[in-house]
Design an enzyme around this catalytic site. Structure first.
Site, PDB file in Angstrom:
ATOM      1  CE  LYS A  89       2.827  -3.728   5.473  1.00  0.00           C
ATOM      2  NZ  LYS A  89       1.633  -2.948   5.835  1.00  0.00           N
TER       3      LYS A  89
ATOM      4  N   PRO B 190       0.054   3.157 -11.937  1.00  0.00           N
ATOM      5  CG  PRO B 190       0.191   5.486 -12.049  1.00  0.00           C
ATOM      6  CD  PRO B 190      -0.796   4.352 -12.126  1.00  0.00           C
ATOM      7  CG  LEU B 191       3.884  -0.458 -10.389  1.00  0.00           C
ATOM      8  CD1 LEU B 191       4.973  -1.499 -10.670  1.00  0.00           C
ATOM      9  CD2 LEU B 191       2.561  -1.146 -10.080  1.00  0.00           C
TER      10      LEU B 191
ATOM     11  CG  ASN C 110       4.865  -2.587   2.193  1.00  0.00           C
ATOM     12  OD1 ASN C 110       4.039  -3.493   2.124  1.00  0.00           O
ATOM     13  ND2 ASN C 110       4.659  -1.491   2.894  1.00  0.00           N
TER      14      ASN C 110
END
Length: 298
Positions: free
Chosen positions: A180, A259-260, A184
């Site tokens: 995963k 924000p990332l 992502n």
């Protein structure tokens, strides 16, 4: 006014993931306590023509919680974990299980310091849910999570038993978490291009994606994770099979100027690569661009 956590289950962070879990519980008569930053009377989930409304209100003051709950679904972004510390302290005790519905493979390290008495369970979330402009959430697939096969995970599985959310207790959880993570990491390309899933059908983007996934796979294997040679192609196939307008949470955050989660999704590949002496040339380009898109001046 003090709020008693009578439901025994709380959802902390009623965004796309939190709303989906709350709706799954509410549908079977297990409406959870809702906790978040924004006061709301209810949550709304839209799913292929169906509408599920979860009654609130959303509690916004952790000081109003008078006792711990049995189970907390932590669904805030990883960038918001520290800000949720007061909630975690109020909701958790020695008998509490905290299920972390966040991206990344460092959930235990980031969450446990904020609820040291609780048993923290990392999770892999496999369903696509997108927040809409009107505050509702659009669910675009089946609801499934994977958990490590532990006694604490059994508490989560029991709470979700009979709901639309299927729970997998996985002996190979670490491999699933890294798979995963790779998925992502690729989604970071969407944040940089401001494009949705349809872009992965471009031949140049598909080649870049496969090269990046091979880089991620090399780091995962150096970490002792068993993932097959077929995984990069399978992940690309997944993106190419999505509806062309399918987005992702990091793209939504980019479009909103928030924000990332660049470090836990992309930076970790470069960080772990350096530990093992593995070259990560694609990460070395993507990570500073994502960091600048998230945190940079200008």
């Amino acid at each position: 006014m003090t709020t008693k956590a009578e439901a025994g289950v709380a959802v902390l962070g009623p965004g796309a993931i939190g709303t989906t879990i709350a709706a799954a519980l509410h549908e079977v008569g297990r409406t959870p306590l809702l906790c978040g930053r924004t006061p709301r009377d209810s949550l709304t989930l839209r799913d292929r023509g169906r509408l599920v409304v979860v009654p609130g209100p959303v509690q916004t003051d952790p000081a109003g919680i008078d006792r711990p709950v049995d189970l907390v679904f932590l669904a805030v972004k990883a960038t918001q974990t520290a800000a949720a510390a007061a909630w975690l302290a109020a909701l958790s005790g020695p008998d509490t299980v905290v299920c972390v519905l966040q991206n990344g493979i460092e959930q235990l390290e980031s969450v446990t310091p904020h609820c040291p008495q609780a048993r923290v369970v990392p999770a892999v979330v496999w369903f696509p849910a997108q927040a809409q402009a009107d505050g509702s959430v659009h669910l675009r697939g089946n609801v499934r999570i994977s958990l490590p096969d532990t006694s604490a995970s059994q508490v989560v599985a029991q709470a979700l038993k009979g709901t639309r959310c299927s729970v997998e207790l996985a002996s190979n959880f670490n491999a699933l978490a890294w798979r995963k993570l790779m998925q992502n990491a690729v989604a970071g390309l969407m944040a940089l291009t401001h494009r949705r899933a349809g872009m992965f059908n471009r031949s140049d983007i598909s080649r870049l994606t496969l090269d990046y996934l091979q880089e991620c796979l090399a780091v995962a294997r150096a970490e002792g994770v068993e993932l097959g040679d077929e995984v990069p192609r399978a992940i690309l196939d997944t993106f190419q099979a999505f509806p062309a307008d399918m987005g992702t949470s990091i793209l939504t955050d980019r479009e909103a100027g928030r924000p990332l989660e660049w470090d836990i999704r992309n930076g970790i590949i470069a960080r772990r690569g350096r530990v093992h002496g593995i070259a990560t040339p694609i990460s070395d380009v993507l990570v500073p661009l994502l960091a600048a898109a998230s945190d940079g001046a200008g």
